[in-house]
Scaffold this motif. Structure first.
Motif, PDB file in Angstrom:
ATOM      1  N   GLY A  64     -19.584  -1.603 -14.811  1.00 35.20           N
ATOM      2  CA  GLY A  64     -18.393  -1.602 -13.977  1.00 35.20           C
ATOM      3  C   GLY A  64     -18.033  -2.935 -13.358  1.00 35.20           C
ATOM      4  O   GLY A  64     -17.912  -3.954 -14.038  1.00 35.20           O
ATOM      5  N   ASP A  65     -17.883  -2.914 -12.034  1.00 32.40           N
ATOM      6  CA  ASP A  65     -17.453  -4.103 -11.289  1.00 32.40           C
ATOM      7  C   ASP A  65     -18.465  -5.238 -11.371  1.00 32.40           C
ATOM      8  O   ASP A  65     -18.090  -6.408 -11.334  1.00 32.40           O
ATOM      9  N   VAL A  66     -19.750  -4.905 -11.473  1.00 31.38           N
ATOM     10  CA  VAL A  66     -20.782  -5.943 -11.581  1.00 31.38           C
ATOM     11  C   VAL A  66     -20.611  -6.695 -12.900  1.00 31.38           C
ATOM     12  O   VAL A  66     -20.742  -7.912 -12.959  1.00 31.38           O
ATOM     13  N   LYS A  67     -20.265  -5.970 -13.948  1.00 27.85           N
ATOM     14  CA  LYS A  67     -20.027  -6.602 -15.257  1.00 27.85           C
ATOM     15  C   LYS A  67     -18.835  -7.555 -15.176  1.00 27.85           C
ATOM     16  O   LYS A  67     -18.872  -8.662 -15.722  1.00 27.85           O
ATOM     17  N   VAL A  68     -17.775  -7.161 -14.475  1.00 20.21           N
ATOM     18  CA  VAL A  68     -16.601  -8.019 -14.301  1.00 20.21           C
ATOM     19  C   VAL A  68     -16.976  -9.270 -13.504  1.00 20.21           C
ATOM     20  O   VAL A  68     -16.591 -10.384 -13.868  1.00 20.21           O
ATOM     21  N   LEU A  69     -17.744  -9.087 -12.429  1.00 14.89           N
ATOM     22  CA  LEU A  69     -18.197 -10.212 -11.619  1.00 14.89           C
ATOM     23  C   LEU A  69     -18.924 -11.243 -12.486  1.00 14.89           C
ATOM     24  O   LEU A  69     -18.600 -12.426 -12.464  1.00 14.89           O
ATOM     25  N   PHE A  70     -19.878 -10.784 -13.281  1.00 18.31           N
ATOM     26  CA  PHE A  70     -20.652 -11.721 -14.084  1.00 18.31           C
ATOM     27  C   PHE A  70     -19.873 -12.268 -15.276  1.00 18.31           C
ATOM     28  O   PHE A  70     -20.127 -13.385 -15.710  1.00 18.31           O
ATOM     29  N   SER A  71     -18.900 -11.529 -15.783  1.00 18.03           N
ATOM     30  CA  SER A  71     -18.081 -12.088 -16.864  1.00 18.03           C
ATOM     31  C   SER A  71     -17.290 -13.289 -16.347  1.00 18.03           C
ATOM     32  O   SER A  71     -17.125 -14.287 -17.053  1.00 18.03           O
ATOM     33  N   HIS A  72     -16.828 -13.226 -15.100  1.00 16.29           N
ATOM     34  CA  HIS A  72     -16.139 -14.374 -14.500  1.00 16.29           C
ATOM     35  C   HIS A  72     -17.105 -15.535 -14.295  1.00 16.29           C
ATOM     36  O   HIS A  72     -16.766 -16.685 -14.540  1.00 16.29           O
ATOM     37  N   LEU A  73     -18.298 -15.226 -13.860  1.00 17.58           N
ATOM     38  CA  LEU A  73     -19.304 -16.269 -13.661  1.00 17.58           C
ATOM     39  C   LEU A  73     -19.654 -16.959 -14.975  1.00 17.58           C
ATOM     40  O   LEU A  73     -19.649 -18.180 -15.074  1.00 17.58           O
ATOM     41  N   PHE A  74     -19.931 -16.181 -16.008  1.00 17.99           N
ATOM     42  CA  PHE A  74     -20.312 -16.760 -17.301  1.00 17.99           C
ATOM     43  C   PHE A  74     -19.170 -17.558 -17.915  1.00 17.99           C
ATOM     44  O   PHE A  74     -19.397 -18.530 -18.630  1.00 17.99           O
ATOM     45  N   ALA A  75     -17.928 -17.159 -17.627  1.00 20.08           N
ATOM     46  CA  ALA A  75     -16.768 -17.872 -18.168  1.00 20.08           C
ATOM     47  C   ALA A  75     -16.696 -19.311 -17.656  1.00 20.08           C
ATOM     48  O   ALA A  75     -16.133 -20.181 -18.328  1.00 20.08           O
TER      49      ALA A  75
END
Length: 147
Positions: A64-75
């Motif tokens: 969920g939201d944790v995945k979105v948070l880390f996708s922004h970080l990894f980007a």
């Protein structure tokens, strides 16, 4: 975290930190993961590409939201065409009120300040905040980009 800020650095025998545990917990709270992650980012050794990309090994556990948070970080560290721009990443961190995430974006991409259209009257406050939260190099790049 207020009583013992270094708790975010503690590791289990498997090498997991509280951040790993919070992100891997399927029923875990996004707010708790953000709180731990923001604290984790406050340590310079956790702001390196190596430290950030190390977390990517565990992204199959993120939901969920944790995945979105880390996708922004990894980007921030991947230059794939489908990734959000630094502006979008900064907007996201501002929206979820993750101060250390915003400062990480500024450290990685100081030119993003030029694109957000700040009024000259707030520039002194911004530079003061950048001076407290980011590297001296970032502050210099922001000033240089304003000329």
């Amino acid at each position: 975290l207020k009583a013992w800020p270094d708790a975010v650095k503690q590791k289990t025998r498997n090498g997991w930190t509280p951040l790993h545990a919070a992100c891997a917990c399927r029923e875990g709270s996004f707010e708790v993961a953000c709180l731990i992650f923001n604290s984790w980012l406050s340590y310079n050794e956790n702001r390196s590409k190596r430290a950030i990309m190390h977390l990517q090994r565990y992204n199959h556990n993120f939901t969920g939201d944790v995945k979105v948070l880390f996708s922004h970080l990894f980007a921030l560290y991947n230059n794939d065409a489908g990734n959000p721009s630094p502006n979008e990443i900064m907007d996201y961190f501002v929206r979820i009120e993750m101060r250390n995430g915003v400062s990480l974006v500024l450290d990685r991409n100081p030119a993003v300040v030029k694109t957000i259209g700040l009024d000259t009257n707030v520039m002194a406050d911004l530079l003061s905040t950048i001076g407290r939260c980011c590297s001296l190099t970032t502050m210099w790049e922001v000033i240089r980009n304003e000329q």
